[in-house]
Design a protein around this motif. Structure first.
Motif, PDB file in Angstrom:
ATOM      1  N   TRP A  52       0.819  -1.206   0.000  1.00 45.26           N
ATOM      2  CA  TRP A  52       0.000   0.000   0.000  1.00 45.26           C
ATOM      3  C   TRP A  52       0.856   1.259   0.000  1.00 45.26           C
ATOM      4  N   ALA A  53       1.961   1.239   0.735  1.00 42.59           N
ATOM      5  CA  ALA A  53       2.867   2.401   0.744  1.00 42.59           C
ATOM      6  C   ALA A  53       3.401   2.652  -0.662  1.00 42.59           C
ATOM      7  N   PHE A  54       3.769   1.592  -1.367  1.00 43.77           N
ATOM      8  CA  PHE A  54       4.242   1.722  -2.747  1.00 43.77           C
ATOM      9  C   PHE A  54       3.115   2.238  -3.637  1.00 43.77           C
ATOM     10  N   SER A  55       1.921   1.690  -3.461  1.00 45.27           N
ATOM     11  CA  SER A  55       0.769   2.092  -4.268  1.00 45.27           C
ATOM     12  C   SER A  55       0.475   3.583  -4.107  1.00 45.27           C
ATOM     13  N   LEU A  56       0.599   4.080  -2.907  1.00 53.94           N
ATOM     14  CA  LEU A  56       0.324   5.502  -2.657  1.00 53.94           C
ATOM     15  C   LEU A  56       1.332   6.404  -3.363  1.00 53.94           C
ATOM     16  N   ARG A  57       2.514   5.902  -3.632  1.00 50.61           N
ATOM     17  CA  ARG A  57       3.529   6.700  -4.330  1.00 50.61           C
ATOM     18  C   ARG A  57       3.359   6.655  -5.845  1.00 50.61           C
ATOM     19  N   ARG A  58       2.545   5.729  -6.365  1.00 54.33           N
ATOM     20  CA  ARG A  58       2.361   5.601  -7.816  1.00 54.33           C
ATOM     21  C   ARG A  58       1.595   6.752  -8.428  1.00 54.33           C
ATOM     22  N   GLY A  59       0.774   7.426  -7.660  1.00 55.91           N
ATOM     23  CA  GLY A  59       0.080   8.596  -8.175  1.00 55.91           C
ATOM     24  C   GLY A  59      -1.375   8.402  -8.536  1.00 55.91           C
ATOM     25  N   ARG A  60      -1.894   7.166  -8.582  1.00 54.84           N
ATOM     26  CA  ARG A  60      -3.326   6.979  -8.842  1.00 54.84           C
ATOM     27  C   ARG A  60      -4.065   7.396  -7.579  1.00 54.84           C
ATOM     28  N   PRO A  61      -5.102   8.213  -7.705  1.00 54.78           N
ATOM     29  CA  PRO A  61      -5.790   8.712  -6.508  1.00 54.78           C
ATOM     30  C   PRO A  61      -6.309   7.587  -5.613  1.00 54.78           C
ATOM     31  N   LEU A  62      -6.214   7.800  -4.327  1.00 56.94           N
ATOM     32  CA  LEU A  62      -6.740   6.876  -3.346  1.00 56.94           C
ATOM     33  C   LEU A  62      -7.330   7.722  -2.216  1.00 56.94           C
ATOM     34  N   ALA A  63      -8.622   7.563  -1.997  1.00 54.38           N
ATOM     35  CA  ALA A  63      -9.308   8.310  -0.949  1.00 54.38           C
ATOM     36  C   ALA A  63      -9.576   7.384   0.229  1.00 54.38           C
ATOM     37  N   VAL A  64      -9.561   7.948   1.427  1.00 52.26           N
ATOM     38  CA  VAL A  64      -9.896   7.168   2.611  1.00 52.26           C
ATOM     39  C   VAL A  64     -11.088   7.789   3.320  1.00 52.26           C
ATOM     40  N   LEU A  65     -11.864   6.918   3.936  1.00 53.53           N
ATOM     41  CA  LEU A  65     -12.981   7.313   4.780  1.00 53.53           C
ATOM     42  C   LEU A  65     -12.457   7.280   6.209  1.00 53.53           C
ATOM     43  N   ASP A  66     -12.407   8.432   6.836  1.00 50.30           N
ATOM     44  CA  ASP A  66     -11.862   8.583   8.182  1.00 50.30           C
ATOM     45  C   ASP A  66     -13.027   8.768   9.147  1.00 50.30           C
ATOM     46  N   VAL A  67     -13.185   7.836  10.082  1.00 58.67           N
ATOM     47  CA  VAL A  67     -14.242   7.906  11.080  1.00 58.67           C
ATOM     48  C   VAL A  67     -13.569   8.022  12.444  1.00 58.67           C
ATOM     49  N   SER A  68     -13.664   9.200  13.030  1.00 62.33           N
ATOM     50  CA  SER A  68     -13.046   9.460  14.337  1.00 62.33           C
ATOM     51  C   SER A  68     -11.586   9.013  14.385  1.00 62.33           C
ATOM     52  N   LYS A  69     -10.828   9.424  13.381  1.00 67.83           N
ATOM     53  CA  LYS A  69      -9.391   9.157  13.265  1.00 67.83           C
ATOM     54  C   LYS A  69      -9.055   7.681  13.063  1.00 67.83           C
ATOM     55  N   THR A  70     -10.025   6.925  12.533  1.00 71.53           N
ATOM     56  CA  THR A  70      -9.823   5.523  12.167  1.00 71.53           C
ATOM     57  C   THR A  70     -10.163   5.381  10.693  1.00 71.53           C
TER      58      THR A  70
END
Length: 169
Positions: A52-70
């Motif tokens: 996942w760390a590598f994937s995040l550096r590739r540049g394709r957008p990735l959004a996260v749903l953050d619920v109370s800092k989780t």
């Protein structure tokens, strides 16, 4: 009384471990009994925090749903990779941890990603899902997705049927 704060944002490298946990739980829940056990385990093991760390550096957008800092869910998306589909945008993956499913958070994440793709010029967005994942198929149909293609996805030594849904703005 405690306050539940939810938000949707672009993922950061520090989110890799949390995204990996969501992936693991969501895939076990969604694909148990659909993807053969050994193949499913291999896929989950391959996509740990380092992947996942590598994937995040590739540049394709990735959004996260953050619920109370989780991190409760994520969506990977971008330009449509399948030229046979009449879409400029594509949602590659959209998953929520099982304990956050069924309360409207997936719909919020989906709409946020479709809006971001629209801001990037996508008038139509495609989503592929395995046909036997009936819950996902119903989710996309309830959101107004129109079935536009069917195909097969090779997973391990199996060819599993899949469907493409189209969402037009």
């Amino acid at each position: 009384m405690s306050e539940l704060v939810t938000g949707i944002r672009h993922a950061k490298p520090a989110d890799a471990a949390a995204i990996s946990k969501v992936f693991d739980a969501a895939w076990r829940e969604a694909y148990g009994g659909i993807i053969p056990g050994v193949a499913l385990e291999r896929m989950i093991q391959r996509r740990g925090p380092r992947w996942w760390a590598f994937s995040l550096r590739r540049g394709r957008p990735l959004a996260v749903l953050d619920v109370s800092k989780t991190i409760a869910g994520y969506a990977s998306y971008g330009r449509c990779r399948d030229r046979s589909l009449p879409a400029e945008g594509e949602i590659d993956e959209l998953y929520l941890a099982p304990e956050y499913q069924g309360v409207g958070l997936g719909r919020r994440l989906f709409r946020a990603v479709v809006n971001d793709l629209g801001d990037r010029g996508a008038r139509a967005v495609a989503v592929w899902c395995l046909s036997d994942n009936e819950r996902a198929c119903r989710f996309y149909e309830r959101l107004g997705g129109r079935l536009v293609a069917e195909g097969r996805e090779r997973i391990g030594s199996d060819q599993l049927p899949k469907k493409a849904y189209l969402f037009e703005r």
